[in-house]
Design a protein around this motif. Structure first.
Motif, short mmCIF file in Angstrom:
data_model
loop_
_atom_site.label_atom_id
_atom_site.label_comp_id
_atom_site.label_asym_id
_atom_site.label_seq_id
_atom_site.Cartn_x
_atom_site.Cartn_y
_atom_site.Cartn_z
N LYS A 49 0.97 -1.32 0.00
CA LYS A 49 0.08 0.00 0.00
C LYS A 49 0.92 1.23 0.06
CE LYS A 49 -3.41 0.07 2.81
NZ LYS A 49 -4.11 -0.19 4.01
N GLN A 50 0.39 2.37 -0.52
CA GLN A 50 1.28 3.57 -0.54
C GLN A 50 1.40 4.04 0.69
OE1 GLN A 50 -1.26 6.16 -3.18
NE2 GLN A 50 -0.38 5.72 -4.87
N SER A 51 0.44 3.95 1.66
CA SER A 51 0.92 4.46 2.97
C SER A 51 2.08 3.76 3.47
CB SER A 51 -0.22 4.63 4.01
OG SER A 51 -0.88 2.85 4.03
N ARG A 52 2.13 2.55 3.42
CA ARG A 52 3.30 1.72 3.87
C ARG A 52 4.57 2.03 3.21
NH1 ARG A 52 1.37 -4.45 5.98
NH2 ARG A 52 -0.37 -3.58 7.18
N LEU A 53 4.67 2.36 1.79
CA LEU A 53 5.50 2.80 1.12
C LEU A 53 6.38 4.11 1.57
CD1 LEU A 53 7.39 1.88 -1.22
CD2 LEU A 53 5.94 2.89 -2.83
N LEU A 54 5.22 4.96 1.69
CA LEU A 54 5.65 6.13 2.35
C LEU A 54 6.31 6.17 3.76
CD1 LEU A 54 5.54 9.28 1.80
CD2 LEU A 54 3.31 9.47 2.93
N LEU A 55 5.76 5.35 4.75
CA LEU A 55 6.44 5.11 5.87
C LEU A 55 7.79 4.54 6.10
CD1 LEU A 55 5.95 5.24 9.16
CD2 LEU A 55 5.04 3.03 8.83
N LEU A 56 7.82 3.45 4.96
CA LEU A 56 9.16 3.01 4.57
C LEU A 56 10.10 4.01 4.05
CD1 LEU A 56 10.90 0.45 4.60
CD2 LEU A 56 10.20 -0.16 2.30
N ASN A 57 9.94 4.58 3.26
CA ASN A 57 10.58 6.03 2.76
C ASN A 57 11.00 6.80 3.93
OD1 ASN A 57 12.14 7.67 0.94
ND2 ASN A 57 10.19 8.79 0.42
N ILE A 58 10.20 7.32 4.78
CA ILE A 58 10.39 8.21 5.81
C ILE A 58 11.56 7.62 6.69
CG2 ILE A 58 9.35 9.52 7.84
CD1 ILE A 58 6.69 9.48 6.14
N LEU A 59 11.41 6.33 6.97
CA LEU A 59 12.05 5.64 8.04
C LEU A 59 13.54 5.40 7.35
CD1 LEU A 59 9.75 2.91 9.60
CD2 LEU A 59 10.59 5.06 10.60
N THR A 60 13.60 5.07 6.10
CA THR A 60 14.78 4.81 5.33
C THR A 60 15.48 6.12 5.35
OG1 THR A 60 14.00 2.98 4.25
CG2 THR A 60 15.99 4.19 3.37
N THR A 61 14.95 7.47 5.06
CA THR A 61 15.46 8.63 4.79
C THR A 61 16.13 9.08 6.08
OG1 THR A 61 14.15 9.05 3.01
CG2 THR A 61 15.17 10.86 4.02
N SER A 91 17.00 7.11 8.59
CA SER A 91 18.32 6.37 9.03
C SER A 91 19.51 6.72 8.18
CB SER A 91 17.84 4.79 8.87
OG SER A 91 17.77 4.62 7.56
N PHE A 92 19.05 6.96 6.99
CA PHE A 92 20.50 7.50 6.31
C PHE A 92 21.03 8.91 6.76
CE2 PHE A 92 19.75 4.70 2.67
CZ PHE A 92 21.03 4.17 2.20
N HIS A 93 19.93 9.82 7.05
CA HIS A 93 20.42 11.07 7.67
C HIS A 93 21.12 10.90 8.97
CE1 HIS A 93 20.04 15.27 8.02
NE2 HIS A 93 19.54 15.33 9.14
N VAL A 94 20.59 10.04 9.87
CA VAL A 94 21.41 9.91 11.09
C VAL A 94 22.61 9.25 11.17
CG1 VAL A 94 21.27 8.78 13.27
CG2 VAL A 94 19.44 10.08 12.66
N PHE A 100 21.67 10.46 -0.88
CA PHE A 100 20.57 9.53 -0.72
C PHE A 100 19.60 10.19 0.20
CE2 PHE A 100 24.05 6.16 -1.62
CZ PHE A 100 23.24 6.06 -3.02
N VAL A 101 19.79 10.95 1.16
CA VAL A 101 18.83 11.60 2.08
C VAL A 101 18.07 12.66 1.11
CG1 VAL A 101 18.54 13.40 3.88
CG2 VAL A 101 19.90 11.21 4.32
N SER A 102 19.06 13.50 0.12
CA SER A 102 18.06 14.32 -0.66
C SER A 102 17.10 13.65 -1.66
CB SER A 102 19.18 15.23 -1.36
OG SER A 102 19.79 14.72 -2.22
#
Length: 76
Positions: free
Chosen positions: A2-14, A16-19, A67-69
């Motif tokens: 689902k798009q909401s899960r994909l969005l959540l995965l993108n937020i978490l991945t972004t 984690s890359f930032h930190v 990758f964060v950007s």
């Protein structure tokens, strides 16, 4: 997926890359050098020496920033 899960995965991945990018750099560009001199007074040679010592870390930090950007672009 689902798009909401994909969005959540993108937020978490972004996030984690930032930190991780800051963790990889380990040490920020110093504000004072070993003698107590302000780095704003550093010569080009001093800056070159810092990048020589921390080059691979700075390069990895820059790649992770890219990758964060990319993640933020997809998120937006």
């Amino acid at each position: 997926m689902k798009q909401s899960r994909l969005l959540l995965l993108n937020i978490l991945t972004t996030a984690s890359f930032h930190v991780s990018s800051f963790a990889v750099l380990g040490t920020s560009f110093p504000t004072l050098d070993w003698s107590g001199q302000d780095v704003l007074d550093w010569s080009g040679q001093d800056v070159l020496h810092w990048f020589t010592d921390n080059g691979p870390k700075a390069r990895l930090y820059a790649w992770m920033g890219a990758f964060v950007s990319l993640g933020l672009t997809i998120f937006a």
